[in-house]
Scaffold this motif. Structure first.
Motif, short mmCIF file in Angstrom:
data_model
loop_
_atom_site.label_atom_id
_atom_site.label_comp_id
_atom_site.label_asym_id
_atom_site.label_seq_id
_atom_site.Cartn_x
_atom_site.Cartn_y
_atom_site.Cartn_z
N GLY A 515 0.78 -1.24 0.00
CA GLY A 515 0.00 0.00 0.00
C GLY A 515 0.80 1.28 0.00
O GLY A 515 0.23 2.37 0.16
N ILE A 516 2.12 1.22 -0.19
CA ILE A 516 2.94 2.43 -0.27
C ILE A 516 2.94 2.91 -1.72
O ILE A 516 3.37 2.16 -2.62
N ASN A 517 2.46 4.14 -1.96
CA ASN A 517 2.37 4.60 -3.35
C ASN A 517 3.70 5.14 -3.86
O ASN A 517 4.65 5.34 -3.09
N ARG A 518 3.73 5.43 -5.15
CA ARG A 518 4.98 5.83 -5.78
C ARG A 518 5.47 7.17 -5.25
O ARG A 518 6.68 7.35 -5.02
N ASP A 519 4.57 8.12 -5.06
CA ASP A 519 4.99 9.42 -4.55
C ASP A 519 5.67 9.29 -3.19
O ASP A 519 6.68 9.95 -2.91
N ALA A 520 5.09 8.42 -2.35
CA ALA A 520 5.68 8.22 -1.02
C ALA A 520 7.06 7.61 -1.13
O ALA A 520 8.00 8.00 -0.41
N LEU A 521 7.23 6.64 -2.06
CA LEU A 521 8.54 6.01 -2.21
C LEU A 521 9.56 6.96 -2.82
O LEU A 521 10.73 6.96 -2.42
N ASP A 522 9.13 7.77 -3.79
CA ASP A 522 10.06 8.76 -4.34
C ASP A 522 10.47 9.77 -3.25
O ASP A 522 11.63 10.18 -3.18
N GLY A 523 9.51 10.17 -2.42
CA GLY A 523 9.84 11.06 -1.31
C GLY A 523 10.78 10.40 -0.31
O GLY A 523 11.67 11.05 0.26
N PHE A 524 10.60 9.10 -0.13
CA PHE A 524 11.45 8.28 0.74
C PHE A 524 12.90 8.35 0.24
O PHE A 524 13.84 8.61 1.02
N VAL A 525 13.10 8.17 -1.06
CA VAL A 525 14.43 8.22 -1.66
C VAL A 525 15.00 9.63 -1.59
O VAL A 525 16.18 9.83 -1.26
N ASN A 526 14.16 10.62 -1.87
CA ASN A 526 14.63 12.01 -1.82
C ASN A 526 15.08 12.41 -0.41
O ASN A 526 16.06 13.14 -0.25
N SER A 527 14.35 11.95 0.58
CA SER A 527 14.73 12.26 1.97
C SER A 527 16.09 11.66 2.31
O SER A 527 16.92 12.29 2.98
N ALA A 528 16.33 10.43 1.83
CA ALA A 528 17.63 9.79 2.07
C ALA A 528 18.74 10.56 1.35
O ALA A 528 19.84 10.75 1.90
N TYR A 529 18.47 11.00 0.15
CA TYR A 529 19.45 11.77 -0.60
C TYR A 529 19.80 13.07 0.13
O TYR A 529 20.98 13.42 0.27
N ARG A 530 18.76 13.79 0.60
CA ARG A 530 19.01 15.05 1.32
C ARG A 530 19.79 14.81 2.60
O ARG A 530 20.65 15.61 2.98
N LEU A 531 19.48 13.70 3.29
CA LEU A 531 20.19 13.38 4.53
C LEU A 531 21.69 13.21 4.26
O LEU A 531 22.53 13.72 4.99
N ALA A 532 22.01 12.50 3.17
CA ALA A 532 23.42 12.27 2.81
C ALA A 532 24.06 13.54 2.26
O ALA A 532 25.21 13.87 2.58
N ASP A 533 23.31 14.26 1.45
CA ASP A 533 23.86 15.46 0.81
C ASP A 533 24.20 16.54 1.83
O ASP A 533 25.08 17.38 1.60
N GLY A 534 23.50 16.53 2.98
CA GLY A 534 23.74 17.54 4.01
C GLY A 534 24.99 17.31 4.83
O GLY A 534 25.39 18.17 5.64
N VAL A 535 25.64 16.16 4.64
CA VAL A 535 26.86 15.84 5.39
C VAL A 535 28.07 16.47 4.70
O VAL A 535 28.23 16.36 3.49
#
Length: 573
Positions: A515-535
């Motif tokens: 039940g996890i939609n695509r927008d949620a998963l793309d946001g999931f990936v984007n959040s991980a990217y931002r977390l790494a990019d901020g280091v």
């Protein structure tokens, strides 16, 4: 202008004055960029140009020397600013009092305190002497030592420290031995052609400890102190011998280095007359015990009490030595010794965890040492539920983020397997922590739940009974990312980002089925990217981990997109 309105170097906001000398004032300041407190020393304007040039040159030389040091007892100098006719030196803020202030306010100090400080100072001096090239401090005295509320000693003012001259041959150009403070400087420092070495600092430290015991500086050139017990009749004969040797006029008659001096301080009471007297008393008591069982019980209780007091003193000394040791192996050994002296105390284990994490790797040898120490005392430790829970949580995080199993490596595509091994190893500790009542109990439960998913999902997939497991995992990882976004630990941030991206690449169809939609998963990936990019990486290892996470974001988005393409070829939601 009020002190709180002054800003130095465009970012150090002056909070309050904390000290003042003839040419300088020291302030507590707040770094508006890092939100960190520093000490800022202001050298006021000097009108004489030649004097100003000499002062500034000396301060810059001192700063350049200190920035090469890496020892917990040496505060760093982080900035030099020349502004409005004044020079400002920005350095680590050390909370506490100088030993000269301790003497002024509290009077002569106990042997226990003085010996503990002496051993700590031996460690930092030995660190200086073992550098390449070796450094001689030359200015050990109570006013140059700060003591924190926890009893840790910090060495200040390296204004006359210098490279150790060769033992033979011509002296280096510009070398001047005739510097130091009367009453603390060694005899060779009064000789224009004297050569200073490690034994010079042995002398200065001996004079400092003597002063702390008697409460005053018996000045002289060279320093000639009467025997300790002549001034302080109740002093230990053993300590008197140790300090007398440290302050011998002839360097060849002193301890030859600070490691030897530290050992003597640790064992000053071994041949003490008072110890011999105590042993005689114990022997007489032992004989009397054979006569009466009642006397045995009473004297036995008293002996246990005395033993406990000795153990408590030894525990404090071992902890203090561990905290000040510059060598990790020495510190770890001290912490283990402290743990054996006080089995229910968590502080030695917290110290071990901190040391293990220092180099970013928790290895198998360290794991073996920790397990052995814990195995002997786990029952005693677990009696304090809150402290035990916090310790278990700290150990769990150490496994989760720093564990390096035998033969494992980081980077080059092996991160997923390494991360899995770390999670498996951490699982036990996270479950222990989640079952105790302490501040981070819920967070420990979150880690434990994420660990359960990773350790059980493959067998569940093989059984075909994994449905419904992915939506909670998605929520838990999202929550962990949110918590990491406010963390100041870059290792934890990057590890979490890589874990999330690995999940997005591995289970996108499973997430969709739950039940996890695509927008949620793309946001999931984007959040991980931002977390790494901020280091902002400060080591090669962090840089590699960050690059791996950033490189994984694109493939993760692609895998998510493919997971939402239905059989007709149309993109799904």
């Amino acid at each position: 202008m009020a002190a709180s309105e002054r800003v130095v170097g465009q970012k150090y906001r002056i909070l309050t004055e904390i000290g003042k000398g003839g040419m300088s004032t020291v302030y507590l300041a707040l770094d508006s960029t890092l939100n960190k407190q520093w000490a800022v020393k202001e050298i006021r304007h000097i009108s004489d140009k030649d004097q100003r040039r000499l002062v500034i040159g000396g301060l810059i030389s001192e700063a350049n020397l200190i920035k090469t040091f890496d020892h917990p007892a040496i505060p760093r100098i982080v900035d030099l600013i020349e502004e409005d006719g004044s020079l400002y030196i920005v350095m680590d803020y050390v909370e506490g009092r100088s030993l000269s202030k301790v003497l002024e306010q509290d009077g002569p100090q106990s042997e226990e305190n003085v010996v503990a400080w002496g051993i700590q100072l031996c460690d930092v001096l030995d660190y200086l002497h073992r550098r390449t090239p070796p450094i001689v401090y030359r200015d050990m005295k109570p006013s140059n030592v700060m003591v924190t509320p926890e009893g840790a000693a910090r060495v200040l003012d390296f204004g006359i420290a210098c490279e150790m001259p060769p033992s033979e041959g011509p002296l280096p150009e510009g070398y001047n031995a005739s510097l130091g403070t009367p009453g603390f400087a060694a005899p060779e420092q009064y000789d224009e052609f004297g050569r200073c070495d490690a034994r010079t600092d042995v002398y200065g430290l001996g004079a400092t400890l003597y002063t702390l015991l008697v409460g005053k500086n018996v000045k002289g050139e060279p320093y000639e102190a009467p025997p300790l017990r002549q001034v302080l009749p109740g002093a230990s004969a053993g300590l008197e011998r140790v300090l007398a040797r440290a302050m011998q006029k002839d360097p060849n008659q002193r301890y030859q280095d600070c490691a030897e001096f530290a050992y003597a301080l640790e064992h000053y009471s071994d041949r003490d007359a008072r110890l011999r007297k105590t042993m005689q008393i114990k022997w007489r008591v032992f004989c009397s015990l054979c006569v009466a069982a009642v006397v045995f019980a009473i004297a036995g209780a008293a002996a246990l009490g005395a033993g406990a007091a000795v153990a408590a003193s030894d525990y404090g000394q071992q902890m203090s030595l561990a905290e000040q040791a510059s060598d990790d192996a020495v510190a770890e050994g001290r912490y283990v010794a402290a743990a054996n002296l006080r089995p229910a105390a968590v502080a030695p284990y917290k110290g071990l965890v901190k040391r293990y994490e220092t180099d970013g790797v928790f290895g198998v040898d360290e794991e073996r040492q920790l397990q052995q120490a814990l195995g002997e005392h786990s029952d005693a430790l677990s009696k304090d539920g809150s402290a035990w829970g916090q310790l278990a949580f700290d150990i769990g995080k150490m496994y989760w983020y720093y564990y390096m199993p035998s033969g494992a490596t980081e980077g080059n595509g092996v991160t997923n397997q390494l991360q899995y091994n770390r999670i498996v190893a951490a699982s036990h500790w996270m479950h222990v922590a989640s079952k105790t009542d302490f501040t981070d109990k819920d967070l420990a439960g979150l880690y434990a739940t994420i660990a359960d998913f990773n350790t059980s999902i493959v067998p569940l997939i093989d059984e075909g009974s994994d449905a419904g497991r992915y939506s909670p995992y998605f929520r838990n990882l999202t929550r962990l990312m949110k918590l990491m976004s406010s963390s100041d630990n870059d290792v934890m941030k990057l590890s979490t980002a890589n874990l999330v991206l690995d999940a997005a690449r591995t289970y996108p169809r499973k997430f969709r089925a739950d039940g996890i939609n695509r927008d949620a998963l793309d946001g999931f990936v984007n959040s991980a990217y931002r977390l790494a990019d901020g280091v902002v990486p400060t080591t090669d290892k962090l840089r590699s981990s960050r690059n791996e996470a950033l490189a994984a974001a694109g493939p993760a988005h692609q895998t998510v997109a493919e997971a939402f393409v239905d059989v007709t070829g149309n993109g799904g939601k």
